[in-house]
Design a protein around this motif. Structure first.
Motif, PDB file in Angstrom:
ATOM      1  N   SER A 273     -10.587  -0.504  -4.410  1.00 12.54           N
ATOM      2  CA  SER A 273      -9.978  -1.747  -3.944  1.00 12.54           C
ATOM      3  C   SER A 273     -10.639  -2.931  -4.630  1.00 12.54           C
ATOM      4  O   SER A 273     -11.867  -2.959  -4.793  1.00 12.54           O
ATOM      5  N   ALA A 274      -9.800  -3.897  -5.047  1.00 16.01           N
ATOM      6  CA  ALA A 274     -10.310  -5.122  -5.665  1.00 16.01           C
ATOM      7  C   ALA A 274     -10.499  -6.237  -4.644  1.00 16.01           C
ATOM      8  O   ALA A 274     -10.978  -7.311  -4.985  1.00 16.01           O
ATOM      9  N   SER A 275     -10.123  -5.978  -3.377  1.00 23.44           N
ATOM     10  CA  SER A 275     -10.259  -7.002  -2.348  1.00 23.44           C
ATOM     11  C   SER A 275     -11.712  -7.160  -1.933  1.00 23.44           C
ATOM     12  O   SER A 275     -12.470  -6.180  -1.841  1.00 23.44           O
TER      13      SER A 275
ATOM     14  N   GLY B 196       0.806  -1.204   0.000  1.00 18.40           N
ATOM     15  CA  GLY B 196       0.000   0.000   0.000  1.00 18.40           C
ATOM     16  C   GLY B 196       0.845   1.263   0.000  1.00 18.40           C
ATOM     17  O   GLY B 196       2.032   1.258  -0.293  1.00 18.40           O
ATOM     18  N   LEU B 197       0.200   2.364   0.347  1.00 16.06           N
ATOM     19  CA  LEU B 197       0.835   3.669   0.383  1.00 16.06           C
ATOM     20  C   LEU B 197       0.975   4.097   1.832  1.00 16.06           C
ATOM     21  O   LEU B 197      -0.024   4.213   2.548  1.00 16.06           O
ATOM     22  N   ALA B 198       2.213   4.319   2.290  1.00 12.52           N
ATOM     23  CA  ALA B 198       2.475   4.654   3.688  1.00 12.52           C
ATOM     24  C   ALA B 198       3.035   6.062   3.774  1.00 12.52           C
ATOM     25  O   ALA B 198       3.941   6.424   3.030  1.00 12.52           O
ATOM     26  N   LEU B 199       2.488   6.873   4.680  1.00 10.21           N
ATOM     27  CA  LEU B 199       2.967   8.221   4.948  1.00 10.21           C
ATOM     28  C   LEU B 199       3.481   8.255   6.379  1.00 10.21           C
ATOM     29  O   LEU B 199       2.697   8.189   7.328  1.00 10.21           O
TER      30      LEU B 199
ATOM     31  N   PRO C  29     -10.866  -3.690   4.184  1.00 11.46           N
ATOM     32  CA  PRO C  29     -11.487  -2.367   4.068  1.00 11.46           C
ATOM     33  C   PRO C  29     -10.838  -1.559   2.943  1.00 11.46           C
ATOM     34  O   PRO C  29      -9.630  -1.666   2.700  1.00 11.46           O
ATOM     35  N   VAL C  30     -11.640  -0.761   2.262  1.00 10.72           N
ATOM     36  CA  VAL C  30     -11.109   0.099   1.221  1.00 10.72           C
ATOM     37  C   VAL C  30     -10.267   1.218   1.833  1.00 10.72           C
ATOM     38  O   VAL C  30      -9.206   1.574   1.342  1.00 10.72           O
ATOM     39  N   LEU C  31     -10.728   1.757   2.964  1.00  9.12           N
ATOM     40  CA  LEU C  31      -9.995   2.796   3.680  1.00  9.12           C
ATOM     41  C   LEU C  31      -9.976   2.437   5.155  1.00  9.12           C
ATOM     42  O   LEU C  31     -11.027   2.224   5.759  1.00  9.12           O
TER      43      LEU C  31
END
Length: 323
Positions: free
Chosen positions: A230-232, A211-214, A236-238
């Protein structure tokens, strides 16, 4: 000292036989500044070749058209090979004015690197075609590459502004701007690390599983809003989570500018199938006045309760049922 100690005196003629590199009556002159070969075209409209090298043999690696050598031939400086290659064996190839144009084939630097210098624009890559790669970096050593920097951009050899390598994440200090297109991080093991800011006017696509990590700073979407897909089927999407056990702020904070009376802080809806024109069915809305509107369904509290400090509860239809 006879002949300036740089030659031998011919007793018969009384003249000096000077050593190599010395001349004059007493072998005292070692100045050697005259051109040995000088080609000059006198005509003001000259359109031929000042020097032409021609071989009857077809191009081959067995011969050279031109060879420049120093130190009595022991050090080869540059050659023009029989296949057309210009090889600089020592020194540099400098283009002080104009451009270095490669029509076909590309530029290959087996060792030593490629350096460009300039006050305004050090290097520029351009392509006349509409397909292919403008810049391709490939490690040709074979096998696994454990510690190799494919790209290093910086003011010196220790502080990169941009570094792309096999050891550690991709580092960007000072920001990354992509005016058109997407920033793609393809490999699950690859990481893009930005010490400044990343500005992408196309999109950000993360294909890996991490994923994207900040780590520091916010994710800011200035225009057109943000969309997360999300394709999962299970994750969760978010997902927002506080990592610190001492966290005292909000895990998710929604805000709108003052005076935005028609704005929605939160809107939940269900999209219909594509065959029905992507119909959007609203479920839940929260406006900037704090009003929560349930368009369908209901409010189910498994535990706790509802505390209304002011305003009361208004049920327009359906009634209120307490079990």
């Amino acid at each position: 000292v006879q002949c300036g100690n740089h030659g031998r005196c011919d007793q018969a003629s009384g003249l000096c036989d000077c050593d190599h590199g010395w001349k004059g009556l007493a072998c005292s002159d070692n100045q050697d500044t005259a051109d040995h070969t000088f080609l000059y075209a006198e005509g003001p409209y000259f359109a031929g070749s000042l020097a032409r090298l021609r071989s009857h043999r077809s191009p081959a690696e067995a011969f050279t058209f031109l060879s420049a050598e120093a130190n009595d031939g022991s050090r080869k400086m540059f050659t023009v090979e029989g296949v057309g290659d210009v090889v600089v064996h020592e020194g540099n190839l400098e283009v002080l004015a104009g451009n270095l144009v490669v029509g076909q084939g590309g530029v290959e630097v087996p060792g030593g690197g490629l350096a460009a210098g300039g006050a305004v624009q050090a290097a520029s890559l351009s392509a006349a075609g509409s397909s292919g790669r403008l810049l391709e970096l490939i490690a040709t050593g074979g096998g696994e590459v454990e510690d190799l920097d494919y790209l290093w951009v910086g003011p010196n050899s220790s502080n990169p502004v941009l570094r792309v390598g096999t050891a550690g994440p991709t580092e960007v200090r000072g920001g990354l701007s992509i005016d058109d297109g997407d920033l793609v991080v393809g490999s699950p093991a690859s990481t893009a690390q930005f010490a400044g800011s990343a500005v992408v006017r196309g999109g950000v696509q993360v294909e890996g599983t991490d994923g994207l990590a900040l780590d520091h700073g916010p994710l800011v979407v200035r225009e057109a809003g943000g969309l997360i897909r999300s394709a999962s089927a299970t994750r969760p999407v978010l997902e927002c989570a506080a990592a610190s056990p001492d966290h005292a702020g909000a895990v998710l904070h929604l805000s709108a500018p003052a005076g935005a009376a028609n704005a929605k802080l939160l809107s939940a809806s269900v999209e219909g199938p594509a065959s029905e024109g992507q119909l959007v069915e609203p479920i839940l809305e929260v406006d900037t006045a704090g009003t929560m509107t349930l368009h369908k369904g209901g409010l189910d509290l498994a535990a706790g309760g509802i505390n209304v400090q002011s305003g009361g509860v208004s049920v327009q239809s359906g009634g209120l049922q307490v079990e």
